[in-house]
Design an enzyme around this catalytic site. Structure first.
Site, PDB file in Angstrom:
ATOM      1  N   HIS A  63      29.080 -42.235  10.033  1.00  0.00           N
ATOM      2  CA  HIS A  63      28.671 -40.805  10.696  1.00  0.00           C
ATOM      3  C   HIS A  63      28.994 -40.844  12.601  1.00  0.00           C
ATOM      4  CE1 HIS A  63      25.230 -43.288  10.870  1.00  0.00           C
ATOM      5  NE2 HIS A  63      24.681 -41.899  11.519  1.00  0.00           N
ATOM      6  N   HIS A  65      26.970 -40.056  14.692  1.00  0.00           N
ATOM      7  CA  HIS A  65      25.992 -39.899  15.951  1.00  0.00           C
ATOM      8  C   HIS A  65      25.897 -41.389  16.579  1.00  0.00           C
ATOM      9  CE1 HIS A  65      22.720 -38.768  12.667  1.00  0.00           C
ATOM     10  NE2 HIS A  65      22.333 -37.487  14.356  1.00  0.00           N
ATOM     11  N   ASP A  67      25.184 -44.157  18.312  1.00  0.00           N
ATOM     12  CA  ASP A  67      24.980 -45.304  17.903  1.00  0.00           C
ATOM     13  C   ASP A  67      25.845 -45.736  17.393  1.00  0.00           C
ATOM     14  OD1 ASP A  67      23.328 -43.915  16.572  1.00  0.00           O
ATOM     15  OD2 ASP A  67      22.321 -45.481  16.264  1.00  0.00           O
ATOM     16  N   HIS A  68      26.775 -45.147  16.701  1.00  0.00           N
ATOM     17  CA  HIS A  68      28.216 -45.679  15.378  1.00  0.00           C
ATOM     18  C   HIS A  68      29.267 -45.236  15.540  1.00  0.00           C
ATOM     19  CE1 HIS A  68      24.572 -46.431  12.615  1.00  0.00           C
ATOM     20  NE2 HIS A  68      23.964 -45.306  12.984  1.00  0.00           N
ATOM     21  N   HIS A 141      22.339 -38.859   4.844  1.00  0.00           N
ATOM     22  CA  HIS A 141      21.457 -38.394   5.795  1.00  0.00           C
ATOM     23  C   HIS A 141      21.688 -36.780   6.399  1.00  0.00           C
ATOM     24  CE1 HIS A 141      20.641 -40.776   9.594  1.00  0.00           C
ATOM     25  NE2 HIS A 141      21.788 -40.141  10.425  1.00  0.00           N
ATOM     26  N   HIS A 267      20.038 -52.621  12.414  1.00  0.00           N
ATOM     27  CA  HIS A 267      19.989 -51.444  12.853  1.00  0.00           C
ATOM     28  C   HIS A 267      18.391 -51.174  12.963  1.00  0.00           C
ATOM     29  CE1 HIS A 267      19.995 -46.288  13.097  1.00  0.00           C
ATOM     30  NE2 HIS A 267      20.677 -46.721  13.154  1.00  0.00           N
TER      31      HIS A 267
END
Length: 307
Positions: A63, A65, A67-68, A141, A267
């Protein structure tokens, strides 16, 4: 020689800490390299880990966001700069196409033509990925998120004693594997099933930001290696559900119910320090009696050997 291992590049959630970089996971599988969720700093972590852009054949984003995915620009530009010649497939949620384009073309550089986009949508999407099938399934999510799963086809395991009994050796073994039947030195016909037994293909699953949902269990089912987020501990279970995350206890439950062989927790929220790490392992092990690993940056985790 085949190599199947997880190279952990980063393990923090939301923001990096002094001990944990943003997400980043390279799953090496028989010459293929699946780079999952390259967060900020992934290019540098790859240097520390001793892997290069040439090791990457797939980029898989769960996805958008930060941090990914904030490491996508650096990884893409390194693929271009290092002259990677082989195709690199890029899987990501189709609903985030705008964000992918921004990341893919985030700065001025001498671009590459080897990257092929494979946007995913719907209840499942599957791709031929060399020695495995790569499948994406939706998770739960606040933004659309997908998990990924690798499935190796089932095969046959040759049985040396039976081969010797039937006089099948040397080049005849390869012919038997290829053709399914072979004529033995005594003139008899030997079938593949006479000298082998079924061999289950290996499986790996990658489950990031999500609440418990059907997709989590479908992805994890029978996995030899399950890499799964465990952002929170159980006292913060309500917060985990609110923000669309799992606890270590829930990750353990998934592994137990799905017959996982090796569970990798990652994570981790920045609210937890090194003194809390034993609690993550304890929560998961209370539900799951298999092998549990709490991921740290630059750790290498082998896919379990075949049973």
């Amino acid at each position: 020689m085949s190599l199947r291992e997880l190279v952990v590049l980063g393990t923090s959630s939301a923001v990096p800490t002094r001990h944990r970089n943003h997400n980043g996971y390279l799953l090496r599988w028989d010459g293929q390299g699946f780079l999952f969720d390259p967060g900020e700093g992934t290019q540098r972590q790859m240097l520390h880990a001793g892997v290069s852009a040439h090791d990457v054949t797939w980029i898989c984003v769960t996805h958008f966001h930060g941090d990914h995915c904030l490491g996508v620009p650096g990884v893409v530009q390194r693929i271009a700069r290092d002259g990677v010649a082989h195709p690199v497939q890029a899987a990501y949620p189709a609903s985030g196409e705008t964000y992918w384009r921004r990341l893919r073309h985030a700065a001025v550089f001498a671009d590459t033509s080897v990257i092929a986009e494979r946007p995913v949508s719907g209840p499942a999407a599957s791709f031929d990925a060399g020695p495995v099938t790569l499948t994406a399934r939706p998770l739960s999510h606040p933004v659309e998120s997908y998990g990924y799963r690798l499935d190796e086809p089932d095969g046959r395991r040759m049985l040396p004693e039976r081969l010797r009994e039937r006089g099948v050796q040397g080049p005849l073994v390869s012919e038997l594997q290829r053709a399914g039947t072979v004529t033995a030195p005594d003139g008899s016909t030997v079938r593949l099933e006479d000298c082998s037994e079924p061999r289950r293909g290996q499986r790996a699953a990658f489950v990031m930001d999500t609440r418990l949902c059907d997709g989590v269990f479908e992805l994890a089912d029978g996995a030899d290696l399950l890499v799964i987020e465990s952002t929170f501990l159980s006292p913060e279970a309500e917060l985990a559900a609110q923000y669309g995350h799992l606890t270590a206890a829930q990750a353990g439950r998934v592994a137990a119910e799905c017959g996982v062989r090796r569970l990798v927790l990652t994570h981790v929220s920045e609210r937890y320090g090194t003194d809390d790490e034993a609690r993550f392992l304890a929560e998961a092990r209370a539900a799951f009696d298999g092998d549990v690993v709490l991921a740290h940056d630059l750790l290498r985790v082998p896919v379990p050997r075949r049973l």
